[in-house]
Design an enzyme around this catalytic site. Structure first.
Site, PDB file in Angstrom:
ATOM      1  N   CYS A  59       2.947  37.784  29.910  1.00  0.00           N
ATOM      2  CA  CYS A  59       2.065  37.529  28.758  1.00  0.00           C
ATOM      3  C   CYS A  59       0.691  38.168  28.987  1.00  0.00           C
ATOM      4  CB  CYS A  59       1.840  36.040  28.570  1.00  0.00           C
ATOM      5  SG  CYS A  59       3.290  35.120  28.063  1.00  0.00           S
ATOM      6  N   GLU A  61      -2.251  36.870  28.721  1.00  0.00           N
ATOM      7  CA  GLU A  61      -3.192  36.024  29.476  1.00  0.00           C
ATOM      8  C   GLU A  61      -2.999  36.218  30.978  1.00  0.00           C
ATOM      9  OE1 GLU A  61      -1.211  35.209  26.993  1.00  0.00           O
ATOM     10  OE2 GLU A  61      -1.942  33.487  25.860  1.00  0.00           O
ATOM     11  N   CYS A  97       1.192  30.186  31.017  1.00  0.00           N
ATOM     12  CA  CYS A  97      -0.159  30.765  31.053  1.00  0.00           C
ATOM     13  C   CYS A  97      -1.227  29.672  31.140  1.00  0.00           C
ATOM     14  CB  CYS A  97      -0.390  31.660  29.837  1.00  0.00           C
ATOM     15  SG  CYS A  97       0.555  33.193  29.936  1.00  0.00           S
TER      16      CYS A  97
HETATM   17  N1  THU Z   1       2.953  36.298  24.394  1.00  0.00           N
HETATM   18  C1  THU Z   1       1.749  36.493  25.028  1.00  0.00           C
HETATM   19  O1  THU Z   1       1.475  37.568  25.557  1.00  0.00           O
HETATM   20  N2  THU Z   1       0.869  35.472  25.022  1.00  0.00           N
HETATM   21  C2  THU Z   1       1.033  34.297  24.364  1.00  0.00           C
HETATM   22  O2  THU Z   1       0.129  33.468  24.367  1.00  0.00           O
HETATM   23  C3  THU Z   1       2.294  34.023  23.679  1.00  0.00           C
HETATM   24  C4  THU Z   1       3.349  35.062  23.798  1.00  0.00           C
HETATM   25  C5  THU Z   1       3.882  37.441  24.331  1.00  0.00           C
HETATM   26  C6  THU Z   1       5.095  37.356  25.201  1.00  0.00           C
HETATM   27  C7  THU Z   1       6.065  38.281  24.462  1.00  0.00           C
HETATM   28  O3  THU Z   1       5.821  39.613  24.868  1.00  0.00           O
HETATM   29  C8  THU Z   1       5.659  38.156  23.008  1.00  0.00           C
HETATM   30  O4  THU Z   1       4.370  37.572  23.000  1.00  0.00           O
HETATM   31  C9  THU Z   1       6.606  37.310  22.172  1.00  0.00           C
HETATM   32  O5  THU Z   1       6.856  36.114  22.791  1.00  0.00           O
END
Ligand code: THU
Length: 134
Positions: A59, A61, A97
Site C-alpha cells: 500500500c 502508506e 497500514c
Molecule cells: N491501497 C493503498 O495503497 N492504501 C490504502 O489505504 C487502501 C488500499 C491500495 C492497495 C491496492 O493496490 C489498491 O489500493 C486496491 O486495494
C-alpha cells in the site's frame, strides 16, 4: 494531541497527489498516494505497488513509511500522514497500514477521504489498542 498546522496538511496532500501518479496499479486500477511528515519536518511519500501475485501488493502508506526508514533511519517520528486516491472515493488506511503507522507515529494524525469529505483522525481512533513489543 499535537495540532498540525493547516500549511503542513496542504503540503502533505500535495505531495501525496504527486506521488500517486507513480502508482503501479494494473490490477485494481486504484492509484493511491501517501505522504508523511516527521517531527523534524521532513516529508516522505509513497504510492501503491501491486503485483501479479496480489498478496505481495504494498500500500501507499507502507511504501511512504519504508522509504522514510530507508532514507532517514529507524528513529522515525511520524506527526501526520495524508492519503489520497485517483477516484475521489472514501479510502482510509487498511488495518495493516494502521499498525505500521502506529509503530512510528503513536500520536500521528491521519488525513484521508471519508464519505462526507476529508476526515482527520488520530491514529488511536483508527487503531485502538495498537500492538507494541516493549
Ligand atoms: N491501497 C493503498 O495503497 N492504501 C490504502 O489505504 C487502501 C488500499 C491500495 C492497495 C491496492 O493496490 C489498491 O489500493 C486496491 O486495494
Amino acid at each position: 494531541m499535537k495540532t498540525i498546522p493547516g500549511k503542513q496538511r496542504t503540503l502533505l496532500l500535495r505531495a501525496a497527489r504527486k506521488v500517486m501518479k507513480h502508482a503501479h496499479a494494473p490490477y485494481s486500477h486504484f492509484r493511491v498516494g501517501a505522504a508523511l511528515i516527521t517531527a523534524k519536518g521532513e516529508v516522505f511519500a509513497g504510492c501503491n505497488v501491486e503485483n501479479a501475485s496480489y498478496g505481495m501488493t504494498n500500500c501507499a502508506e507502507r511504501t511512504a513509511i519504508f522509504t522514510a526508514v530507508a532514507q532517514s533511519g529507524p528513529r522515525l517520528d511520524i506527526r501526520a500522514v495524508a492519503v489520497v486516491n485517483d477516484q475521489d472515493v472514501p479510502c482510509s488506511p487498511c488495518g495493516a497500514c494502521r499498525q505500521v503507522i502506529y509503530e512510528f507515529g503513536p500520536e500521528a494524525m491521519v488525513y484521508f477521504q471519508g464519505s462526507k469529505g476529508w476526515k482527520e483522525s488520530h491514529i488511536t481512533e483508527l487503531l485502538p489498542e495498537g500492538f507494541r513489543l516493549k
